[in-house]
Design an enzyme around this catalytic site. Structure first.
Site, short mmCIF file in Angstrom:
data_model
loop_
_atom_site.label_atom_id
_atom_site.label_comp_id
_atom_site.label_asym_id
_atom_site.label_seq_id
_atom_site.Cartn_x
_atom_site.Cartn_y
_atom_site.Cartn_z
N SER A 295 0.80 -1.25 -0.02
CA SER A 295 -0.16 0.00 0.01
C SER A 295 0.92 1.19 -0.07
O SER A 295 0.54 2.26 -0.60
CB SER A 295 -0.88 -0.14 1.04
OG SER A 295 -0.19 -0.20 2.42
N HIS B 223 -2.14 -8.98 2.06
CA HIS B 223 -1.73 -7.84 2.66
C HIS B 223 -3.05 -7.37 3.61
O HIS B 223 -3.25 -8.03 4.52
CB HIS B 223 -1.35 -6.53 1.62
CG HIS B 223 -0.81 -5.16 2.05
ND1 HIS B 223 -0.27 -5.04 3.42
CD2 HIS B 223 -0.89 -3.82 1.50
CE1 HIS B 223 0.02 -3.72 3.51
NE2 HIS B 223 -0.21 -3.07 2.24
N HIS C 193 5.36 -12.84 7.59
CA HIS C 193 5.83 -11.40 7.00
C HIS C 193 6.89 -11.22 6.19
O HIS C 193 8.03 -12.15 6.27
CB HIS C 193 5.89 -10.46 8.37
CG HIS C 193 5.87 -9.01 7.95
ND1 HIS C 193 6.72 -8.20 7.49
CD2 HIS C 193 4.68 -8.34 8.20
CE1 HIS C 193 6.25 -6.95 7.38
NE2 HIS C 193 4.93 -6.93 7.76
N ARG D 114 2.61 -4.91 16.95
CA ARG D 114 1.24 -4.27 16.56
C ARG D 114 0.32 -5.42 17.13
O ARG D 114 -0.64 -5.11 17.62
CB ARG D 114 1.00 -4.01 15.19
CG ARG D 114 1.87 -2.92 14.55
CD ARG D 114 1.91 -2.52 13.20
NE ARG D 114 2.26 -3.71 12.52
CZ ARG D 114 1.95 -3.97 11.07
NH1 ARG D 114 1.44 -2.74 10.44
NH2 ARG D 114 2.31 -5.04 10.60
N ASP E 171 -2.67 -8.22 11.61
CA ASP E 171 -3.86 -8.88 10.93
C ASP E 171 -4.48 -10.01 11.89
O ASP E 171 -5.71 -10.37 11.96
CB ASP E 171 -3.92 -9.12 9.70
CG ASP E 171 -3.56 -7.98 8.73
OD1 ASP E 171 -4.17 -6.73 9.26
OD2 ASP E 171 -2.73 -7.98 7.98
N1 HAX Z 1 0.72 -19.77 5.90
C1 HAX Z 1 1.10 -20.81 5.09
N2 HAX Z 1 2.33 -20.74 4.07
C2 HAX Z 1 2.93 -19.52 4.38
C3 HAX Z 1 2.29 -18.59 5.34
C4 HAX Z 1 1.45 -18.73 6.14
N3 HAX Z 1 1.16 -17.80 6.89
N4 HAX Z 1 3.50 -17.26 5.23
C5 HAX Z 1 4.48 -17.93 4.42
N5 HAX Z 1 4.00 -18.98 3.51
C6 HAX Z 1 4.81 -19.66 2.58
C7 HAX Z 1 4.71 -18.98 1.50
O1 HAX Z 1 3.57 -19.17 0.79
C8 HAX Z 1 5.77 -19.53 0.63
O2 HAX Z 1 5.68 -20.77 0.07
P1 HAX Z 1 6.00 -21.03 -1.50
O3 HAX Z 1 7.59 -21.38 -1.44
O4 HAX Z 1 5.45 -22.76 -1.67
O5 HAX Z 1 5.30 -20.22 -2.53
C9 HAX Z 1 6.92 -19.79 1.71
O6 HAX Z 1 5.96 -19.80 2.89
C10 HAX Z 1 7.74 -18.70 2.04
O7 HAX Z 1 7.30 -17.43 2.24
P2 HAX Z 1 8.11 -16.49 3.04
O8 HAX Z 1 9.31 -16.07 2.21
O9 HAX Z 1 8.17 -16.82 4.52
O10 HAX Z 1 7.06 -15.14 3.09
P3 HAX Z 1 6.89 -14.06 1.93
O11 HAX Z 1 7.56 -12.91 2.14
O12 HAX Z 1 6.91 -14.55 0.58
O13 HAX Z 1 5.31 -13.58 2.07
C11 HAX Z 1 3.40 -13.01 3.46
C12 HAX Z 1 4.87 -12.84 3.29
C13 HAX Z 1 2.95 -12.11 4.45
C14 HAX Z 1 2.66 -12.64 2.06
C15 HAX Z 1 3.04 -14.61 3.69
O14 HAX Z 1 3.72 -14.83 4.84
C16 HAX Z 1 1.58 -14.67 3.99
O15 HAX Z 1 1.11 -15.10 2.84
N6 HAX Z 1 0.93 -14.60 5.04
C17 HAX Z 1 -0.45 -15.06 5.18
C18 HAX Z 1 -1.40 -13.63 4.75
C19 HAX Z 1 -1.13 -12.61 5.72
O16 HAX Z 1 -1.18 -12.67 6.89
N7 HAX Z 1 -0.80 -11.33 5.17
C20 HAX Z 1 -0.69 -10.22 6.04
C21 HAX Z 1 0.70 -9.79 6.28
C22 HAX Z 1 1.01 -8.52 6.96
C23 HAX Z 1 0.43 -7.17 6.26
O17 HAX Z 1 0.63 -6.89 5.06
N8 HAX Z 1 -0.77 -6.89 6.88
O18 HAX Z 1 -1.48 -6.02 6.00
#
Ligand code: HAX
Length: 441
Positions: free
Chosen positions: A241, A271, A318, A327, A373
């Protein structure tokens, strides 16, 4: 020029001189190297942006102009008899770079009250959308309709000098922040409360008034809104964002256009939409298990089922943080103080004990800890705000403080159009074969 603009201008002049000097003496210094993995994997860890308002450390968490969330909870002015900081204070801090006094915060509150009028056509545009429309779509549509009011767009059309951009940008930022609670509350009451609206209360602070217009007058909910609006305001510059707002703003799109772009990014489930996904996921778990307070064993099984279906556990992980999000901790403290026996809040705490070891055991997740979140929805449900599709709108109202303060800084520091270089895989392969000239221009 009001005191806010005067203080901002003084700080901006000083910072401009510092940056000029810094670039003169160190402009060719390298700050890091970029690997092939980084350009294919979401640019993680590439330092490529300046965002003055806050800085995120993987272990320390977020700091706003150097202050952590617990420090801000102690130091920022509060509402009369209030326990939580007023978000007007964090906006002042991000904009001016110094902690505000009580008077400074009162000044911001009164400026926002004065600027809060939303023209009728904005409501008509929102009303034209079907009631089934997601609240974030209604919200961004409302913001776009409000773009007719942009001071910057008008000033640019008249030929404003580049050195003066910051001033109409700041006017737009203040107008937009002032008007967002009205738009958010309008959407909430239209979609969920029979289209029966509540007029603003001119005596309330910015977050208190949002709560009031939504129909939540309990002091606990107002306190929660002040905390919520403070802790969601900013998370440095690279998140979707903040980055999208900054990027679109770099084309000199006005703050309404830029902020709308950023909030379209916030509406993604990886996000800001994660806050609705968390509660949706918990509600589904409770339904499937037939209990309001699942045991840790039951939660563990449900988490494994979620993962086996190829889905993420919402609220966990994250891109930068490598610890429990401060937070999350601030909201947990709020829960312990105001609603320690609430079964949904207790479920959030049980999930916190169960999920990290399971995620760690997968061996691929860089951060198994909860983010902001994971907690927010349970606190809102406690006060009766169960319509979880609305949660990201609250996040968006708060995030305006950070991304719009940043836009003011972007223009005051004269940051240019943002335009990083991209490559094709063909070009990468040829480069690996030693044919570097194929990068193009
Ligand atoms: N559940 C299951 N798998 C997860 C995970 C979770 N909560 N978090 C990461 N992973 C997986 C990823 O999908 C990725 O899998 P692949 O290699 O198979 O594609 C692997 O673990 C490595 O990911 P990472 O390097 O640890 O995490 P990223 O930096 O790529 O992604 C995210 C960060 C926040 C997008 C991710 O942790 C996620 O999808 N979390 C769940 C959704 C979420 O809570 N989003 C909010 C984040 C905070 C925010 O912005 N708030 O607004």
């Amino acid at each position: 020029m009001g005191i806010l603009k005067e203080r901002f201008k003084a700080k901006a002049d000083a910072d401009n001189a510092t940056i000029k000097e810094l670039l003169k003496n160190h402009g060719t210094k390298k700050i890091g190297e970029v690997t092939l993995s980084q350009i294919y994997q979401g640019m993680r860890g590439i330092t490529g942006l300046v965002s003055e308002t806050s800085l995120l450390d993987a272990q320390d968490g977020i700091r706003f102009r150097g202050y952590s969330i617990p420090e801000l909870q102690a130091k920022l002015p509060k509402a009369p008899n209030g326990t939580e900081p007023l978000p007007e204070g964090i906006f002042y801090l991000m904009l001016v770079g110094e902690l505000p006094t009580e008077e400074d915060v009162q000044y911001i509150t009164s400026v926002l009250q004065r600027r809060s009028h939303v023209p009728n056509h904005v409501f008509s545009v929102i009303d034209a959308l079907p009631l089934s429309t997601h609240p974030m779509t209604m919200f961004v549509t409302g913001v776009m309709a409000l773009q007719t009011e942009s001071n910057f767009a008008k000033a640019y059309a008249k030929g404003i000098s580049k050195k003066d951009y910051w001033e109409p940008i700041m006017d737009d930022a203040m107008d937009l922040i002032a008007r967002l609670p009205r738009i958010a509350a309008y959407i909430y009451r239209r979609k969920y409360k029979n289209n029966e609206h509540i007029e603003p209360n001119g005596l309330l602070d910015w977050a208190g008034n949002l709560a009031y217009m939504m129909g939540y007058e309990q002091p606990g909910f107002m306190a929660l809104m002040r905390l919520y609006m403070t802790i969601h305001a900013d998370h440095e510059g690279g998140n979707v964002s903040a980055h999208a707002t900054h990027l679109v703003g770099s084309a000199l799109s006005d703050p309404y256009l830029s902020y709308a772009a950023g909030m379209n990014g916030l509406a993604g489930p990886l996000h800001g939409l994660a806050n609705q996904e968390v509660i949706k996921w918990i509600f589904e778990m409770r339904k499937e298990l037939g209990t309001d307070l699942p045991t840790k064993e039951q939660i563990g099984e449900y988490v494994k089922k979620t993962l086996s279906e190829g889905k993420v556990v919402p609220g966990y992980g994250h891109a930068v943080l490598r610890r429990t999000d401060p937070r999350f901790e601030a909201q947990m403290e709020f829960g312990k103080k105001h609603m320690p026996d609430d079964p949904l809040v207790q479920t959030v705490w049980n999930i916190y004990e169960v999920v990290p070891p399971i995620l760690k055991s997968l061996g691929k997740i860089k951060n198994p800890w909860p983010n902001v979140d994971a907690h927010s929805g349970a606190l809102l449900v406690h006060y009766g705000l169960v319509e979880y599709e609305f949660y990201t709108v609250l996040f968006a109202v708060s995030r305006a403080l950070g991304v719009l303060a940043n836009l003011c800084w972007d223009r005051a520091l004269g940051f240019p159009l943002e335009r990083p270089k991209s490559v094709t895989t063909r070009a990468v392969k040829l480069w690996l074969e030693g044919k570097e000239e194929i990068w193009g221009d």
